[in-house]
Design a protein around this motif. Structure first.
Motif, PDB file in Angstrom:
ATOM      1  N   ASN A  84       3.030 -12.339 -18.470  1.00  0.00           N
ATOM      2  CA  ASN A  84       4.167 -11.068 -17.917  1.00  0.00           C
ATOM      3  C   ASN A  84       3.293  -9.298 -18.475  1.00  0.00           C
ATOM      4  OD1 ASN A  84       6.218 -13.275 -18.822  1.00  0.00           O
ATOM      5  ND2 ASN A  84       6.741 -13.207 -20.785  1.00  0.00           N
ATOM      6  N   VAL A  85       2.315  -9.612 -19.166  1.00  0.00           N
ATOM      7  CA  VAL A  85       1.899  -7.402 -19.365  1.00  0.00           C
ATOM      8  C   VAL A  85       0.670  -7.715 -17.987  1.00  0.00           C
ATOM      9  CG1 VAL A  85       0.489  -6.785 -20.582  1.00  0.00           C
ATOM     10  CG2 VAL A  85       2.168  -7.841 -21.845  1.00  0.00           C
ATOM     11  N   ASP A  86       0.046  -8.857 -17.697  1.00  0.00           N
ATOM     12  CA  ASP A  86      -0.553  -8.905 -16.554  1.00  0.00           C
ATOM     13  C   ASP A  86       0.073  -8.292 -15.714  1.00  0.00           C
ATOM     14  OD1 ASP A  86      -2.996  -9.602 -18.325  1.00  0.00           O
ATOM     15  OD2 ASP A  86      -2.744 -11.368 -17.396  1.00  0.00           O
ATOM     16  N   GLU A  87       1.213  -9.253 -15.203  1.00  0.00           N
ATOM     17  CA  GLU A  87       2.351  -8.906 -14.197  1.00  0.00           C
ATOM     18  C   GLU A  87       3.026  -7.374 -14.322  1.00  0.00           C
ATOM     19  OE1 GLU A  87       2.816 -10.980 -11.069  1.00  0.00           O
ATOM     20  OE2 GLU A  87       1.005 -11.452 -11.788  1.00  0.00           O
ATOM     21  N   MET A  88       2.815  -6.656 -15.165  1.00  0.00           N
ATOM     22  CA  MET A  88       3.190  -5.385 -14.781  1.00  0.00           C
ATOM     23  C   MET A  88       1.891  -4.456 -14.396  1.00  0.00           C
ATOM     24  SD  MET A  88       3.974  -2.323 -17.170  1.00  0.00           S
ATOM     25  CE  MET A  88       3.590  -3.135 -19.005  1.00  0.00           C
ATOM     26  N   ILE A  89       1.183  -4.853 -15.165  1.00  0.00           N
ATOM     27  CA  ILE A  89      -0.410  -3.854 -15.036  1.00  0.00           C
ATOM     28  C   ILE A  89      -0.410  -3.833 -13.547  1.00  0.00           C
ATOM     29  CG2 ILE A  89      -2.845  -3.526 -15.254  1.00  0.00           C
ATOM     30  CD1 ILE A  89      -0.902  -2.703 -17.591  1.00  0.00           C
ATOM     31  N   ARG A  90      -0.652  -5.488 -12.988  1.00  0.00           N
ATOM     32  CA  ARG A  90      -1.264  -5.529 -11.170  1.00  0.00           C
ATOM     33  C   ARG A  90      -0.035  -4.517 -10.794  1.00  0.00           C
ATOM     34  NH1 ARG A  90       0.638  -8.324  -7.297  1.00  0.00           N
ATOM     35  NH2 ARG A  90       1.759  -9.483  -8.187  1.00  0.00           N
ATOM     36  N   ILE A  91       1.003  -4.968 -10.693  1.00  0.00           N
ATOM     37  CA  ILE A  91       2.103  -4.592  -9.578  1.00  0.00           C
ATOM     38  C   ILE A  91       2.174  -2.785  -9.814  1.00  0.00           C
ATOM     39  CG2 ILE A  91       4.087  -4.027  -9.190  1.00  0.00           C
ATOM     40  CD1 ILE A  91       4.698  -6.917 -10.508  1.00  0.00           C
ATOM     41  N   ILE A  92       1.974  -1.954 -11.081  1.00  0.00           N
ATOM     42  CA  ILE A  92       1.620  -0.578 -11.708  1.00  0.00           C
ATOM     43  C   ILE A  92       0.458  -0.350 -10.570  1.00  0.00           C
ATOM     44  CG2 ILE A  92       1.546   0.922 -12.812  1.00  0.00           C
ATOM     45  CD1 ILE A  92       3.420  -0.027 -14.664  1.00  0.00           C
ATOM     46  N   ILE A 102       7.989  -0.195 -13.920  1.00  0.00           N
ATOM     47  CA  ILE A 102       7.520  -0.561 -12.258  1.00  0.00           C
ATOM     48  C   ILE A 102       8.848   1.389 -12.633  1.00  0.00           C
ATOM     49  CG2 ILE A 102       6.805  -0.673 -10.541  1.00  0.00           C
ATOM     50  CD1 ILE A 102       6.685  -4.133 -11.656  1.00  0.00           C
ATOM     51  N   SER A 103       9.359   0.775 -12.449  1.00  0.00           N
ATOM     52  CA  SER A 103      10.801   1.710 -11.108  1.00  0.00           C
ATOM     53  C   SER A 103       9.675   3.620 -11.748  1.00  0.00           C
ATOM     54  CB  SER A 103      11.643   1.939 -11.893  1.00  0.00           C
ATOM     55  OG  SER A 103      12.125   0.893 -10.771  1.00  0.00           O
ATOM     56  N   VAL A 104       9.675   3.348 -13.772  1.00  0.00           N
ATOM     57  CA  VAL A 104       9.704   5.242 -13.996  1.00  0.00           C
ATOM     58  C   VAL A 104       8.573   5.339 -13.764  1.00  0.00           C
ATOM     59  CG1 VAL A 104       9.288   5.775 -16.409  1.00  0.00           C
ATOM     60  CG2 VAL A 104      11.723   3.814 -16.054  1.00  0.00           C
ATOM     61  N   VAL A 105       7.918   4.174 -13.425  1.00  0.00           N
ATOM     62  CA  VAL A 105       6.398   4.859 -13.386  1.00  0.00           C
ATOM     63  C   VAL A 105       5.933   5.568 -12.288  1.00  0.00           C
ATOM     64  CG1 VAL A 105       3.902   4.225 -12.935  1.00  0.00           C
ATOM     65  CG2 VAL A 105       4.773   3.240 -14.958  1.00  0.00           C
ATOM     66  N   MET A 106       6.132   4.938 -11.032  1.00  0.00           N
ATOM     67  CA  MET A 106       6.587   5.040  -9.879  1.00  0.00           C
ATOM     68  C   MET A 106       7.760   6.597  -9.330  1.00  0.00           C
ATOM     69  SD  MET A 106       3.696   3.408  -8.622  1.00  0.00           S
ATOM     70  CE  MET A 106       4.722   3.804  -7.025  1.00  0.00           C
ATOM     71  N   ASP A 107       8.589   7.200  -9.818  1.00  0.00           N
ATOM     72  CA  ASP A 107       9.167   8.255  -9.987  1.00  0.00           C
ATOM     73  C   ASP A 107       7.992   9.342 -10.324  1.00  0.00           C
ATOM     74  OD1 ASP A 107      11.882  10.292 -10.075  1.00  0.00           O
ATOM     75  OD2 ASP A 107      11.588  10.211 -11.426  1.00  0.00           O
ATOM     76  N   ILE A 108       7.515   9.010 -11.779  1.00  0.00           N
ATOM     77  CA  ILE A 108       6.324   9.985 -11.356  1.00  0.00           C
ATOM     78  C   ILE A 108       5.832  10.043 -10.801  1.00  0.00           C
ATOM     79  CG2 ILE A 108       4.648  10.566 -13.260  1.00  0.00           C
ATOM     80  CD1 ILE A 108       6.178   8.948 -15.366  1.00  0.00           C
ATOM     81  N   VAL A 109       5.105   8.832  -9.735  1.00  0.00           N
ATOM     82  CA  VAL A 109       3.815   9.309  -9.672  1.00  0.00           C
ATOM     83  C   VAL A 109       4.629  10.338  -7.705  1.00  0.00           C
ATOM     84  CG1 VAL A 109       2.010   7.549  -7.301  1.00  0.00           C
ATOM     85  CG2 VAL A 109       3.088   7.400 -10.470  1.00  0.00           C
ATOM     86  N   ASP A 110       5.542   9.756  -7.296  1.00  0.00           N
ATOM     87  CA  ASP A 110       6.174  10.030  -6.708  1.00  0.00           C
ATOM     88  C   ASP A 110       6.726  11.860  -6.673  1.00  0.00           C
ATOM     89  OD1 ASP A 110       5.813   7.632  -5.288  1.00  0.00           O
ATOM     90  OD2 ASP A 110       8.006   6.744  -5.530  1.00  0.00           O
TER      91      ASP A 110
END
Length: 592
Positions: free
Chosen positions: A345-353, A289-297
């Motif tokens: 586990n996968v659902d939560e990652m997708i939902r939060i992102i 999640i941090s990696v994704v949001m770093d790109i988005v930011d």
């Protein structure tokens, strides 16, 4: 002394009448005359009412240049009386370049902008607000997602070598030029093939596919370079990440900061060569999640994209070693089965992102390209691997719950397949949600591999998707870009000539589609049109329409950075497209 009776009578009359006469004379000589309107001390006096307010009607008006509106003024006095004073007041405007007003209160709109018109009588005034808008038209065109995957793992599509920054940049330009020339509007670029980065990151090391060594700086930022070049060509950039794959070859020397070195206890060997991170480990999920949001930011990406890798595909002789994490879950009171726990586990990652992206940059599209079969038997007659049971991937839930903007099922079977029929599968996917999109994933890499994979096969696949537009099928992503670059067998030419010959924006991003931008500010001098916007950073492009027989027909889409264009004689409408691909109304201009 005796006074005659007659004289006594006269004296009596004088005695009675003299006070009255004196009072009358005193009254007549008094300066406080009862007819004085300023006298307020005598309740019998008459007072002139004072003007206290002027109301202008209408108090607001919206006009187009050249339009007029008649204003009226009504005065109110302190005795509550009113009367029209339109012809008695003095009319003025604070911006004659925007709107003029004559002595009768007639307002004429001159140019786009705002003006305040004032009606004055002495010190008392009233106002009306005049807004002059351009002539506007409702414009729209058919949207479509036209994309290709660019795979960087093993340098499948990029880079072809690790020797030269200049050569790599030239390759990226060649890819974009080919896509633009054939009418594509998006590229799905792999930025994280194995827990690494094809962009400058403090969270993960540089990809070895750029230089041959993980962690080595290539001398430029491929993602940043790609975004700049792509946006100049009206091509969106969607950053493609593999969330759980840590290495495609366990013989690779990893760099400091690699996810397998951060969390070695959750990095598992898998199959002949892979290293896989455990989706059940919260620290792994949080890192992704941090990696994704770093790109988005930090980057002006248009989208975040995952493909079909969640829990790994089965490998002979390997059992996924997540028993300790599952046991800890059940020991803490958890009641889900192992399969449901893995899916969650996968659902939560997708939902939060999905939620985090929408909260920070709602115009950034989040989507997933999963395996093309959700479950065997869905729809009826479909056979093959059930990703729901094998990969613990539930894209049906993700799209129906609104975790993602779109699903791009990898429908890597021809229309002639019996067990995995293309059209029934796409129809099933398109029917999952009326609020989200389906972009079909197409196996362009198969072109020419057998008699089933012809140019006509891809013609049919695109047309099937278009026939399902009403159900939410809104485009295609082709795997992969190479056959577009080479125009193998004329397939790219077929796409541009038969389907992509007219430009199109991608569909509005669901999280941003209610954010309608203001229309552009348009200035016309001869045949030159200059464009500006109140929020220039929020605009992706200008969309130009021509009036063809009373119908607005899309003419071109111009990157927002280009603020001047030339139009031929005729009537045109220009809209502003937001970063989320929502269009404003079009400003109508006439070129003589």
């Amino acid at each position: 002394m005796n006074m005659p009776r007659k004289n006594l009578w006269i004296l009596l009359c004088l005695t009675l009448l003299l006070p009255v006469a004196c009072d009358d004379a005193s009254s007549k000589n008094n300066g406080n005359n009862a007819n004085n309107v300023n006298n307020t001390s005598n309740t019998n006096n008459i007072v002139n009412p004072q003007l206290v307010r002027i109301d202008v009607s209408p108090s607001t008006a919206t006009l187009n240049p050249g339009d007029t509106v008649q204003l009226a003024a009504t005065g109110t006095w302190d005795d509550d009386s009113t009367r029209e004073v339109t012809g008695e007041v003095t009319w003025t405007t604070d911006a004659t370049a925007i709107a003029t007003v004559d002595a009768s209160g007639l307002v004429t709109a001159v140019a786009v902008g705002g003006s305040t018109v004032t009606a004055a009588m002495g010190d008392v005034t009233g106002q009306a607000t005049i807004t002059v808008e351009p002539v506007l038209a409702d414009v729209a065109h058919e949207r479509e997602f036209r994309a290709a995957w660019v795979a960087t793992v093993w340098g499948i599509n990029f880079p072809s070598s690790t020797s030269s920054m200049t050569a790599q940049q030239a390759e990226l330009v060649d890819i974009l030029d080919a896509l633009a020339a054939h009418g594509f509007n998006a590229v799905v670029f792999q930025v994280r093939p194995e827990g690494d980065a094809l962009y400058a990151s403090t969270l993960e090391p540089w990809s070895r596919f750029l230089t041959g060594t993980m962690g080595q700086d290539p001398g430029y930022d491929p993602l940043d370079f790609l975004i700049t070049e792509a946006h100049a060509r009206n091509i969106e950039v969607h950053a493609w990440l593999n969330p759980y794959r840590a290495l495609v070859s366990r013989t690779t020397t990893t760099a400091a900061g690699h996810v397998s070195r951060r969390f070695p206890e959750y990095a598992y060997p898998w199959g002949d060569s892979l290293l896989w991170m455990d989706p059940g480990a919260v620290v792994v999920r949080d890192h992704i999640i941090s990696v994704v949001m770093d790109i988005v930011d930090r980057y002006d990406v248009d989208g975040i994209h995952f493909d079909d890798y969640f829990y790994p595909w089965p490998a002979t002789g390997y059992t996924f070693p997540d028993a300790p994490l599952y046991q800890a879950y059940t020991a803490g009171g958890g009641s889900m089965s192992l399969a449901d726990w893995r899916r969650n586990n996968v659902d939560e990652m997708i939902r939060i992102i999905g939620e985090d992206i929408a909260a920070v940059k709602p115009h950034v599209r989040f989507g997933i390209g999963p395996f093309g079969i959700w479950k065997a038997g869905e729809p009826a007659g479909v056979t093959g691997t059930s990703q729901y049971d094998v990969l613990y991937s539930d894209p049906k839930k993700w799209i129906q719950e609104g975790y993602v903007d779109y699903i791009a099922p990898q429908l890597y079977w021809p229309t002639t397949s019996s067990g995995q029929p293309y059209e029934p599968l796409l129809t099933w996917w398109a029917g999952l949600s009326s609020e989200r999109y389906i972009f079909a994933g197409n196996a362009l890499y198969q072109l020419g591999s057998s008699g089933s994979w012809t140019v006509d096969e891809f013609r049919q696949e695109v047309q099937i998707g278009r026939d399902l537009r009403a159900s939410g099928s809104m485009g295609n992503i082709f795997y992969h870009v190479d056959n577009i670059l080479t125009d193998k067998s004329g397939v790219a030419s077929m796409l541009s000539d038969e389907f992509y010959h007219t430009a199109a924006l991608t569909p509005p991003v669901v999280a941003a589609r209610d954010e309608v931008p203001a229309w552009p500010q348009v200035t016309v001098v001869g045949t030159t049109v200059t464009l500006a916007h109140l929020e220039p950073a929020a605009v992706r492009a200008w969309v130009v329409y021509a009036d063809v027989g009373g119908v607005w027909v899309l003419d071109r889409i111009v990157p927002a950075a280009e603020t001047e264009l030339t139009l031929a004689a005729g009537t045109w409408a220009v809209s502003a497209a937001s970063l989320g691909n929502v269009e404003s109304r079009g400003v109508v201009v006439t070129i003589e």
